[in-house]
Design a protein around this motif. Sequence first.
Motif, PDB file in Angstrom:
ATOM      1  N   TYR A  30       0.917  -1.079   0.080  1.00  0.00           N
ATOM      2  CA  TYR A  30      -0.189  -0.016  -0.169  1.00  0.00           C
ATOM      3  C   TYR A  30       0.982   1.149  -0.030  1.00  0.00           C
ATOM      4  O   TYR A  30       1.983   1.209   0.510  1.00  0.00           O
ATOM      5  CB  TYR A  30      -0.952   0.234   1.326  1.00  0.00           C
ATOM      6  CG  TYR A  30      -2.004  -1.016   0.981  1.00  0.00           C
ATOM      7  CD1 TYR A  30      -3.217  -0.658   0.757  1.00  0.00           C
ATOM      8  CD2 TYR A  30      -1.837  -2.328   1.771  1.00  0.00           C
ATOM      9  CE1 TYR A  30      -4.377  -1.384   0.744  1.00  0.00           C
ATOM     10  CE2 TYR A  30      -2.875  -3.245   1.638  1.00  0.00           C
ATOM     11  CZ  TYR A  30      -4.190  -2.815   1.174  1.00  0.00           C
ATOM     12  OH  TYR A  30      -5.121  -3.542   1.323  1.00  0.00           O
ATOM     13  N   GLU A  31       0.251   2.374  -0.542  1.00  0.00           N
ATOM     14  CA  GLU A  31       1.120   3.635  -0.552  1.00  0.00           C
ATOM     15  C   GLU A  31       0.342   4.690  -0.337  1.00  0.00           C
ATOM     16  O   GLU A  31      -0.923   4.633  -0.679  1.00  0.00           O
ATOM     17  CB  GLU A  31       1.672   3.716  -2.123  1.00  0.00           C
ATOM     18  CG  GLU A  31       3.153   3.876  -1.873  1.00  0.00           C
ATOM     19  CD  GLU A  31       3.677   3.976  -3.409  1.00  0.00           C
ATOM     20  OE1 GLU A  31       4.664   3.213  -3.814  1.00  0.00           O
ATOM     21  OE2 GLU A  31       2.906   5.030  -4.125  1.00  0.00           O
ATOM     22  N   LYS A  89       5.932  10.607   2.190  1.00  0.00           N
ATOM     23  CA  LYS A  89       5.135   9.607   1.701  1.00  0.00           C
ATOM     24  C   LYS A  89       5.272   8.219   2.444  1.00  0.00           C
ATOM     25  O   LYS A  89       6.207   8.211   3.451  1.00  0.00           O
ATOM     26  CB  LYS A  89       5.959   9.004   0.226  1.00  0.00           C
ATOM     27  CG  LYS A  89       5.805   7.796  -0.448  1.00  0.00           C
ATOM     28  CD  LYS A  89       6.467   7.795  -1.905  1.00  0.00           C
ATOM     29  CE  LYS A  89       7.635   7.457  -1.599  1.00  0.00           C
ATOM     30  NZ  LYS A  89       8.662   6.976  -2.819  1.00  0.00           N
ATOM     31  N   VAL A  90       4.238   7.321   2.666  1.00  0.00           N
ATOM     32  CA  VAL A  90       4.100   6.031   3.422  1.00  0.00           C
ATOM     33  C   VAL A  90       3.940   5.020   2.560  1.00  0.00           C
ATOM     34  O   VAL A  90       2.935   4.936   1.580  1.00  0.00           O
ATOM     35  CB  VAL A  90       3.043   6.219   4.445  1.00  0.00           C
ATOM     36  CG1 VAL A  90       3.124   5.086   5.410  1.00  0.00           C
ATOM     37  CG2 VAL A  90       3.446   7.365   5.498  1.00  0.00           C
ATOM     38  N   GLU A  91       5.032   4.015   2.416  1.00  0.00           N
ATOM     39  CA  GLU A  91       4.735   2.623   2.018  1.00  0.00           C
ATOM     40  C   GLU A  91       4.816   1.596   2.799  1.00  0.00           C
ATOM     41  O   GLU A  91       5.547   1.256   3.588  1.00  0.00           O
ATOM     42  CB  GLU A  91       6.015   2.573   1.034  1.00  0.00           C
ATOM     43  CG  GLU A  91       6.309   3.584  -0.057  1.00  0.00           C
ATOM     44  CD  GLU A  91       7.507   3.699  -0.695  1.00  0.00           C
ATOM     45  OE1 GLU A  91       7.896   3.314  -1.894  1.00  0.00           O
ATOM     46  OE2 GLU A  91       8.371   4.282   0.053  1.00  0.00           O
ATOM     47  N   ARG A 142       5.471  -3.833   7.469  1.00  0.00           N
ATOM     48  CA  ARG A 142       6.466  -2.979   7.738  1.00  0.00           C
ATOM     49  C   ARG A 142       6.205  -1.634   7.022  1.00  0.00           C
ATOM     50  O   ARG A 142       5.805  -1.622   5.804  1.00  0.00           O
ATOM     51  CB  ARG A 142       7.758  -3.630   7.336  1.00  0.00           C
ATOM     52  CG  ARG A 142       9.065  -2.556   7.355  1.00  0.00           C
ATOM     53  CD  ARG A 142      10.204  -3.258   7.146  1.00  0.00           C
ATOM     54  NE  ARG A 142      10.550  -4.121   8.344  1.00  0.00           N
ATOM     55  CZ  ARG A 142      11.066  -3.690   9.451  1.00  0.00           C
ATOM     56  NH1 ARG A 142      11.423  -2.273   9.496  1.00  0.00           N
ATOM     57  NH2 ARG A 142      11.540  -4.418  10.374  1.00  0.00           N
ATOM     58  N   ALA A 143       6.248  -0.464   7.601  1.00  0.00           N
ATOM     59  CA  ALA A 143       6.006   0.704   6.995  1.00  0.00           C
ATOM     60  C   ALA A 143       7.178   1.818   6.805  1.00  0.00           C
ATOM     61  O   ALA A 143       8.105   1.915   7.919  1.00  0.00           O
ATOM     62  CB  ALA A 143       4.836   1.483   7.658  1.00  0.00           C
ATOM     63  N   ALA A 144       7.285   2.271   5.759  1.00  0.00           N
ATOM     64  CA  ALA A 144       8.452   3.160   5.525  1.00  0.00           C
ATOM     65  C   ALA A 144       7.878   4.489   5.224  1.00  0.00           C
ATOM     66  O   ALA A 144       7.044   4.772   4.361  1.00  0.00           O
ATOM     67  CB  ALA A 144       9.224   2.590   4.284  1.00  0.00           C
ATOM     68  N   PHE A 145       8.407   5.504   5.952  1.00  0.00           N
ATOM     69  CA  PHE A 145       8.219   6.899   5.852  1.00  0.00           C
ATOM     70  C   PHE A 145       9.157   7.632   5.365  1.00  0.00           C
ATOM     71  O   PHE A 145      10.143   7.606   5.816  1.00  0.00           O
ATOM     72  CB  PHE A 145       7.693   7.352   7.290  1.00  0.00           C
ATOM     73  CG  PHE A 145       7.373   8.935   7.549  1.00  0.00           C
ATOM     74  CD1 PHE A 145       5.956   9.280   7.340  1.00  0.00           C
ATOM     75  CD2 PHE A 145       8.364   9.935   7.527  1.00  0.00           C
ATOM     76  CE1 PHE A 145       5.677  10.604   7.519  1.00  0.00           C
ATOM     77  CE2 PHE A 145       7.967  11.028   7.630  1.00  0.00           C
ATOM     78  CZ  PHE A 145       6.810  11.688   7.558  1.00  0.00           C
ATOM     79  N   PRO A 198      -3.878   0.427  -2.654  1.00  0.00           N
ATOM     80  CA  PRO A 198      -3.009  -0.792  -2.841  1.00  0.00           C
ATOM     81  C   PRO A 198      -2.231  -0.500  -3.943  1.00  0.00           C
ATOM     82  O   PRO A 198      -2.498   0.270  -4.963  1.00  0.00           O
ATOM     83  CB  PRO A 198      -4.175  -1.734  -3.203  1.00  0.00           C
ATOM     84  CG  PRO A 198      -5.451  -1.179  -3.385  1.00  0.00           C
ATOM     85  CD  PRO A 198      -5.178   0.268  -2.879  1.00  0.00           C
ATOM     86  N   VAL A 199      -1.096  -0.827  -3.998  1.00  0.00           N
ATOM     87  CA  VAL A 199      -0.214  -0.761  -5.205  1.00  0.00           C
ATOM     88  C   VAL A 199       0.053  -2.310  -5.919  1.00  0.00           C
ATOM     89  O   VAL A 199       0.066  -3.236  -5.461  1.00  0.00           O
ATOM     90  CB  VAL A 199       1.400  -0.619  -4.793  1.00  0.00           C
ATOM     91  CG1 VAL A 199       2.404  -0.571  -5.985  1.00  0.00           C
ATOM     92  CG2 VAL A 199       1.517   0.572  -3.788  1.00  0.00           C
TER      93      VAL A 199
END
Lengths: 172, 386
Positions: B280-281, B292-294, B303-306, B384-385
Amino acid sequence: MEAVKGPDTQREEAFCDLVGRHQAALLRTCCCILNDPQLAQDAVQETFLKAYKAFGGFRKESSEKTWLMRIAVNTCRDMKRRAWFRLVDRRMPLDRLPEPSVPFTPRDDTVLQCISRLPQKEREAILLYFYQDLTLEEAGQALGVPRSTVNSRLERAKARLKKMLEGEEQDE
Amino acid sequence: MNDEEMRRQIHHALDHRLSGMEDSPWLARRITGAERKQTGMNKKIMVALVLCLTLLLAFAGVAAALNLNVFELFSSRQPRLQDIAAASAVEGAPSVTVENERAGRSVVTVTNAYYDGESLLIGYTVENEQYLERFTPTEEELAQMEAAAPECAPMAFEKGQEEFAQALQQAVANGTPFGVKKIQTYIADHTMTDGGVDLGPSTGLGDWTQDGTFLNLLDYDELPNEVRNQPSLTVLLPLRQTVALAYWDGQGQYYFGHTEQTRAPVALTVRRTAAEALRYEGKATVDGVEAKVEIEISVVKARAAFTALEEDFHPLDAEGPWYELRLKDDKGWEMADNGWTWEDDRHMSFAFTGNGALPSALSAQLLMVDGEEIVDQTEIALAPVP
């Protein structure tokens, strides 16, 4: 012929050893948690009193230091919860610290001030891990949180501390 | 500044700047003296001892069952395990049997293993995990034992060992000797692959069945790069057997640490599941800065990457609030926070324990937290990506 020591004498001797081994480092840790040298003395006395009363509850499942730190952290938290404490300046009062018995550097003052500015939970994590040299697992036991939570608090604290120390370096 | 340098500076600052905070040489004596005046010590110690020795660990205790499935048994505590229990049951259940002339046979069996390329979870059982027998030391053995805190046995008793706890209580009450030998079989830390890679730390859940079989779940933290996205993993669970001795001589207690023996490890090969992972993005404006949050999410973890898209995002401020991320699945269930990493001025990452099924939608909130208080929150619309 050597006298046979009774259980109460053995217990007292074991307790005196415990106090001797941990008192100084515990005082400094409590001082940094509370940012108050006088309150730290009270906290350490209360910690050892609780430890003595609970000596029987120590089952060697954790290290002696971990067990003692758990009592100390809870004692400091109780003291901080008291309403009047909120009125106290939360920074380390360097002018109220007793005269050091060994030489120190201005950098020591900076490090202490930066630690005192960390949020409470992060400060506890950094003191247990970096000063008391507990492992993440042990610090978790002492703080009553999972290892992953200690890790997370420690990461934040390290990042903040690093940033603050770098900022202070530029100012110096 | 690395960890060692930070440790050195903190030690130096506290040990030097706070060196004037002197410890009191009389503190211990003041406390013991005051306590002695207040209480009839000997009696109190006896009562404390009896209470302490009878303290049984309050494990919930799960029903004994044949063909144990550790993931299923723990699914009431972590729903995600229900979703992977069937698929992760290990065929042929790799097991190692350890024979001990006193303890008899102990069997370690892996019942579940889940590997999706990013996460590894292993469930296992140990039959006859602890064996206890009465023990009287020889004079030579007693001389090697260490005096323990007098009011508490160094050996704790578990559920199913009431007979020993009661016998010890009785011995303490009568002032007669009593000793226990404990032989324990367990999986130690440091799981290795067959290629010698240490999988690093794990967290988990443990419990006993009513017949004394130990159940354990190992949930490994972030796996080393070398073992990610492999078609299968062969791992070796290190097996140990220890002997511990405790003895009450009628007046005081003595303890002899552990004599440890390494046994053959439990080896198992776990194939990578075909488990899907979703991505998800989303974007949001946080504190006036585009970010941006992935998110990558599987049934067991997320796991979330900011990433702040502008240079002047400085979330680190010792005097101000901090950021936390909350993730909720399509049923509105919040995912458990499992750690946070600060990477640099523009990047943070957050780890979560999965809720089980893959969500058809995901929502996120970035919270500004000051101590215990949420001072601001930003909704992040996630898509969703493909």
